[in-house]
Design an enzyme around this catalytic site. Structure first.
Site, PDB file in Angstrom:
ATOM      1  N   TYR A   1      -1.716  -0.629  11.039  1.00  0.00           N
ATOM      2  CA  TYR A   1      -1.898  -1.282   9.734  1.00  0.00           C
ATOM      3  C   TYR A   1      -0.697  -1.013   8.832  1.00  0.00           C
ATOM      4  O   TYR A   1      -0.069  -1.941   8.306  1.00  0.00           O
ATOM      5  CB  TYR A   1      -3.184  -0.785   9.052  1.00  0.00           C
ATOM      6  CG  TYR A   1      -3.234  -1.087   7.571  1.00  0.00           C
ATOM      7  CD1 TYR A   1      -3.322  -2.393   7.101  1.00  0.00           C
ATOM      8  CD2 TYR A   1      -3.178  -0.046   6.624  1.00  0.00           C
ATOM      9  CE1 TYR A   1      -3.351  -2.672   5.737  1.00  0.00           C
ATOM     10  CE2 TYR A   1      -3.217  -0.317   5.256  1.00  0.00           C
ATOM     11  CZ  TYR A   1      -3.298  -1.630   4.813  1.00  0.00           C
ATOM     12  OH  TYR A   1      -3.326  -1.910   3.465  1.00  0.00           O
TER      13      TYR A   1
ATOM     14  N   THR B   1       0.817  -1.209   0.000  1.00  0.00           N
ATOM     15  CA  THR B   1       0.000   0.000   0.000  1.00  0.00           C
ATOM     16  C   THR B   1       0.854   1.264   0.000  1.00  0.00           C
ATOM     17  O   THR B   1       2.008   1.234   0.461  1.00  0.00           O
ATOM     18  CB  THR B   1      -0.906  -0.016   1.251  1.00  0.00           C
ATOM     19  OG1 THR B   1      -1.520   1.253   1.407  1.00  0.00           O
ATOM     20  CG2 THR B   1      -0.106  -0.298   2.523  1.00  0.00           C
TER      21      THR B   1
ATOM     22  N   GLU C   1       0.343   3.544   1.998  1.00  0.00           N
ATOM     23  CA  GLU C   1       0.366   4.029   3.385  1.00  0.00           C
ATOM     24  C   GLU C   1       1.713   3.803   4.074  1.00  0.00           C
ATOM     25  O   GLU C   1       2.000   4.429   5.093  1.00  0.00           O
ATOM     26  CB  GLU C   1      -0.753   3.384   4.206  1.00  0.00           C
ATOM     27  CG  GLU C   1      -2.122   3.663   3.621  1.00  0.00           C
ATOM     28  CD  GLU C   1      -3.277   3.491   4.604  1.00  0.00           C
ATOM     29  OE1 GLU C   1      -3.025   3.399   5.816  1.00  0.00           O
ATOM     30  OE2 GLU C   1      -4.421   3.458   4.139  1.00  0.00           O
TER      31      GLU C   1
HETATM   32  P1  NAD Z   1      -9.844  -7.156   2.160  1.00  0.00           P
HETATM   33  O1  NAD Z   1      -9.847  -6.906   3.627  1.00  0.00           O
HETATM   34  O2  NAD Z   1     -11.058  -6.850   1.368  1.00  0.00           O
HETATM   35  O3  NAD Z   1      -9.499  -8.690   1.881  1.00  0.00           O
HETATM   36  C1  NAD Z   1      -8.500  -9.366   2.578  1.00  0.00           C
HETATM   37  C2  NAD Z   1      -8.682 -10.859   2.342  1.00  0.00           C
HETATM   38  O4  NAD Z   1      -7.618 -11.541   3.048  1.00  0.00           O
HETATM   39  C3  NAD Z   1     -10.000 -11.414   2.875  1.00  0.00           C
HETATM   40  O5  NAD Z   1     -10.590 -12.262   1.926  1.00  0.00           O
HETATM   41  C4  NAD Z   1      -9.590 -12.184   4.118  1.00  0.00           C
HETATM   42  O6  NAD Z   1     -10.432 -13.289   4.408  1.00  0.00           O
HETATM   43  C5  NAD Z   1      -8.181 -12.631   3.756  1.00  0.00           C
HETATM   44  N1  NAD Z   1      -7.350 -12.906   4.944  1.00  0.00           N
HETATM   45  C6  NAD Z   1      -7.200 -12.103   6.030  1.00  0.00           C
HETATM   46  N2  NAD Z   1      -6.382 -12.692   6.927  1.00  0.00           N
HETATM   47  C7  NAD Z   1      -6.010 -13.883   6.379  1.00  0.00           C
HETATM   48  C8  NAD Z   1      -5.161 -14.924   6.809  1.00  0.00           C
HETATM   49  N3  NAD Z   1      -4.560 -14.889   8.008  1.00  0.00           N
HETATM   50  N4  NAD Z   1      -4.983 -15.991   5.998  1.00  0.00           N
HETATM   51  C9  NAD Z   1      -5.598 -16.047   4.783  1.00  0.00           C
HETATM   52  N5  NAD Z   1      -6.413 -15.093   4.335  1.00  0.00           N
HETATM   53  C10 NAD Z   1      -6.623 -14.016   5.122  1.00  0.00           C
HETATM   54  O7  NAD Z   1      -8.575  -6.382   1.602  1.00  0.00           O
HETATM   55  P2  NAD Z   1      -8.368  -5.615   0.217  1.00  0.00           P
HETATM   56  O8  NAD Z   1      -8.837  -4.232   0.370  1.00  0.00           O
HETATM   57  O9  NAD Z   1      -8.847  -6.456  -0.879  1.00  0.00           O
HETATM   58  O10 NAD Z   1      -6.758  -5.559   0.182  1.00  0.00           O
HETATM   59  C11 NAD Z   1      -6.021  -6.647  -0.369  1.00  0.00           C
HETATM   60  C12 NAD Z   1      -4.540  -6.326  -0.269  1.00  0.00           C
HETATM   61  O11 NAD Z   1      -4.257  -5.128  -0.962  1.00  0.00           O
HETATM   62  C13 NAD Z   1      -4.046  -6.100   1.167  1.00  0.00           C
HETATM   63  O12 NAD Z   1      -2.770  -6.667   1.264  1.00  0.00           O
HETATM   64  C14 NAD Z   1      -3.990  -4.589   1.304  1.00  0.00           C
HETATM   65  O13 NAD Z   1      -3.002  -4.215   2.234  1.00  0.00           O
HETATM   66  C15 NAD Z   1      -3.609  -4.187  -0.112  1.00  0.00           C
HETATM   67  N6  NAD Z   1      -4.071  -2.849  -0.541  1.00  0.00           N
HETATM   68  C16 NAD Z   1      -5.388  -2.484  -0.418  1.00  0.00           C
HETATM   69  C17 NAD Z   1      -5.808  -1.236  -0.887  1.00  0.00           C
HETATM   70  C18 NAD Z   1      -7.245  -0.804  -0.808  1.00  0.00           C
HETATM   71  O14 NAD Z   1      -7.556   0.336  -1.125  1.00  0.00           O
HETATM   72  N7  NAD Z   1      -8.185  -1.649  -0.426  1.00  0.00           N
HETATM   73  C19 NAD Z   1      -4.873  -0.376  -1.483  1.00  0.00           C
HETATM   74  C20 NAD Z   1      -3.526  -0.786  -1.580  1.00  0.00           C
HETATM   75  C21 NAD Z   1      -3.142  -2.024  -1.124  1.00  0.00           C
HETATM   76  O1  DAU Z   2      -4.172   4.007   0.602  1.00  0.00           O
HETATM   77  C1  DAU Z   2      -4.397   2.637   0.498  1.00  0.00           C
HETATM   78  C2  DAU Z   2      -5.238   2.170   1.660  1.00  0.00           C
HETATM   79  O2  DAU Z   2      -6.561   2.637   1.438  1.00  0.00           O
HETATM   80  C3  DAU Z   2      -5.224   0.659   1.830  1.00  0.00           C
HETATM   81  O3  DAU Z   2      -3.922   0.238   2.136  1.00  0.00           O
HETATM   82  C4  DAU Z   2      -6.189   0.232   2.942  1.00  0.00           C
HETATM   83  O4  DAU Z   2      -6.228  -1.176   3.015  1.00  0.00           O
HETATM   84  C5  DAU Z   2      -7.554   0.779   2.628  1.00  0.00           C
HETATM   85  O5  DAU Z   2      -8.451   0.463   3.678  1.00  0.00           O
HETATM   86  C6  DAU Z   2      -7.517   2.289   2.414  1.00  0.00           C
HETATM   87  O6  DAU Z   2      -7.224   2.986   3.645  1.00  0.00           O
HETATM   88  P1  DAU Z   2      -7.990   4.317   4.087  1.00  0.00           P
HETATM   89  O7  DAU Z   2      -7.907   4.432   5.558  1.00  0.00           O
HETATM   90  O8  DAU Z   2      -7.545   5.463   3.274  1.00  0.00           O
HETATM   91  O9  DAU Z   2      -9.496   3.935   3.616  1.00  0.00           O
HETATM   92  P2  DAU Z   2     -10.919   4.161   4.307  1.00  0.00           P
HETATM   93  O10 DAU Z   2     -11.950   3.801   3.298  1.00  0.00           O
HETATM   94  O11 DAU Z   2     -11.003   3.509   5.646  1.00  0.00           O
HETATM   95  O12 DAU Z   2     -10.964   5.730   4.531  1.00  0.00           O
HETATM   96  C7  DAU Z   2     -10.826   6.665   3.459  1.00  0.00           C
HETATM   97  C8  DAU Z   2     -10.818   8.051   4.042  1.00  0.00           C
HETATM   98  O13 DAU Z   2     -12.141   8.344   4.573  1.00  0.00           O
HETATM   99  C9  DAU Z   2      -9.871   8.229   5.212  1.00  0.00           C
HETATM  100  O14 DAU Z   2      -9.317   9.539   5.183  1.00  0.00           O
HETATM  101  C10 DAU Z   2     -10.765   8.084   6.443  1.00  0.00           C
HETATM  102  C11 DAU Z   2     -12.091   8.626   5.965  1.00  0.00           C
HETATM  103  N1  DAU Z   2     -13.293   7.983   6.575  1.00  0.00           N
HETATM  104  C12 DAU Z   2     -13.380   6.633   6.532  1.00  0.00           C
HETATM  105  C13 DAU Z   2     -14.485   5.988   7.075  1.00  0.00           C
HETATM  106  C14 DAU Z   2     -14.593   4.473   7.048  1.00  0.00           C
HETATM  107  C15 DAU Z   2     -14.308   8.771   7.113  1.00  0.00           C
HETATM  108  O15 DAU Z   2     -14.226  10.011   7.131  1.00  0.00           O
HETATM  109  N2  DAU Z   2     -15.387   8.137   7.658  1.00  0.00           N
HETATM  110  C16 DAU Z   2     -15.522   6.778   7.666  1.00  0.00           C
HETATM  111  O16 DAU Z   2     -16.550   6.251   8.188  1.00  0.00           O
END
Ligand code: NAD
Ligand code: DAU
Length: 377
Positions: free
Chosen positions: A183, A135, A137
């Site tokens: 995280y 990520t 982050e």
């Molecule tokens: P998500 O939370 O939607 O999915 C995570 C998945 O991992 C789930 O299916 C969960 O069951 C599985 N999991 C969790 N713990 C586990 C374990 N111990 N063993 C096996 N499986 C397990 O997450 P996401 O948003 O799809 O993110 C996927 C990856 O991408 C993560 O590594 C996250 O850090 C990275 N990422 C996410 C974002 C974003 O915006 N969502 C952005 C950049 C990077």
């Molecule tokens: O930047 C990549 C990351 O983006 C990933 O690595 C993480 O897995 C993913 O969860 C996401 O993190 P954020 O914390 O940025 O996403 P989130 O959707 O939780 O929040 C987006 C922004 O909105 C953040 O500034 C917090 C704010 N927020 C979030 C929630 C859930 C609110 O203001 N209210 C809310 O209820």
């Protein structure tokens, strides 16, 4: 060429899009989706491909080293795309230990199991790949120097004209790690372990760092699906702090396409930043979501504005993330395919058309179903 690819976290948000892309695009590959099915994992995300002959699901915990050894050996895995993780910042603030266990120890177990198996083969690391999804982050937070977006110092095809930015700095692949939340600290640690397996043992690895993803199948604890669902139910929209924080949003299928490209063509031991060139202040994004949902539900403009509720800020809330992904563009020719307006239309439409999917999650039914299904295995 035939390949056996392990995708971890494939029942989650991004993982399900990656699994779908690979299963459909590469009928010659065997795709093994390994997922623990935590609260965030939902096999309903994969209904359309679960019967395909090149798809296999394994329920397992990546932190279980013995199980990782067994799965990698049994399926003769030659490529790993590792997405499984605890992914929600707010949960990490309440329960950091689970994040260390899964994101750090889980990644380490997977690395170790892959190392042992690949080193036991005559060809060793030839033709192998451990691709770790991380990520933006991990880089920490950027300053918000402009409260209104201004043209960025570079333009790209992806930003179709002008890339509006809320500051002068961007995350580069060379930006020093400086994570703030439990995280991002756990993801940073896992990134270091992955690179250490290359530097120490010669394992072919790639790490990519992506910005905020949005699109179908995202768990409704994250901003966009949570707010769409709350608007539908007339529930308050909890905006953290003043809503001034900035995130860079990328449509999830564009991330999946980048993963496909990098997995096949990326340079071993390299890092690529993936981003949407699409910065939004939370409150502005929230207004777009409200407007779009109201329009699609046939409500008059402004109908749901009163739901905006400013609440206590997230602890240690990072101010701004902004990815510079020009390296990926220049070296591998990737760029986002969707403009944000189009992506957000598709996304809101999908959540409104798939209310059963959402209701299954908010009622908790999806977890009970899979717990029963796997209880006796
Ligand atoms: P998500 O939370 O939607 O999915 C995570 C998945 O991992 C789930 O299916 C969960 O069951 C599985 N999991 C969790 N713990 C586990 C374990 N111990 N063993 C096996 N499986 C397990 O997450 P996401 O948003 O799809 O993110 C996927 C990856 O991408 C993560 O590594 C996250 O850090 C990275 N990422 C996410 C974002 C974003 O915006 N969502 C952005 C950049 C990077
Ligand atoms: O930047 C990549 C990351 O983006 C990933 O690595 C993480 O897995 C993913 O969860 C996401 O993190 P954020 O914390 O940025 O996403 P989130 O959707 O939780 O929040 C987006 C922004 O909105 C953040 O500034 C917090 C704010 N927020 C979030 C929630 C859930 C609110 O203001 N209210 C809310 O209820």
């Amino acid at each position: 060429m035939k390949r056996n690819i392990l995708i971890t976290g494939g029942a989650g948000f991004i993982g399900s899009h990656v699994v779908r892309l690979f299963v459909n695009k590469y009928p010659d590959y065997r795709i093994v989706n390994l997922d623990k099915l935590t609260y965030a994992g939902n096999l309903a995300n994969l209904k359309d491909i679960e019967e395909k002959p090149n798809y296999t699901f394994v329920r397992a915990d990546i932190a279980d080293l013995e199980e990782m050894r067994r799965v990698i050996r049994e399926y003769e895995i030659d490529g790993i795309i590792h997405l499984a993780a605890e992914s929600h910042v707010d949960r990490s603030i309440k329960d950091p230990f689970t994040f260390a266990r899964t994101n750090v120890m889980g990644t380490l177990a997977l690395l170790q199991a892959a190392k042992e198996y690949w080193e036991s083969l005559p060809e060793k690391y030839d033709g192998k790949m451990f691709y770790h999804i991380s990520t933006d982050e991990v880089y920490g937070a950027l300053e918000l120097t402009h409260t209104e977006g201004t043209p960025a110092p570079f333009t790209t095809k992806a930003s179709a004209g002008e890339h509006m930015a809320f500051g002068t700095e961007f995350f580069l692949e060379t930006t020093k790690y400086n994570p703030h939340s439990p995280y991002s600290a756990s993801k940073a640690s896992s990134d270091h372990f992955v690179r250490s397996y290359h530097d120490t043992y010669g394992m072919p690895v790639i790490v990519t760092n992506c910005s905020n993803n949005y699109g179908p199948y995202q768990f409704p604890e994250k901003l966009i699906p949570l707010f769409i669902n709350n608007i539908r139910h007339g529930k308050p929209l909890p905006v953290y702090g003043k809503g001034e924080n900035v995130r860079d949003w990328l449509f999830v299928e564009d991330h999946a396409r980048a993963i496909d490209l990098i997995f096949h063509e990326g340079k071993v031991a390299d890092t690529y930043n993936i981003g949407g060139f699409n910065e939004w202040k939370n409150i502005d994004l929230i207004k777009v979501i409200i407007k779009t949902v109201d329009r699609m539900l046939g409500n008059p403009e402004g109908h749901s504005d009163h739901l905006i509720t400013y609440v206590t800020d997230r602890l240690g809330h990072d101010m701004r993330y902004a990815i510079d992904s020009r390296k990926l563009q220049a070296e591998l020719g990737w760029e986002p395919s969707l403009q944000f307006e189009e992506g957000i239309e598709k996304t809101v439409r999908w959540y409104l058309d798939n209310q059963e999917w959402m209701d299954n999650i908010t009622s908790g039914d999806y977890e009970r179903y899979y717990d029963d299904m796997y209880k006796n295995r």
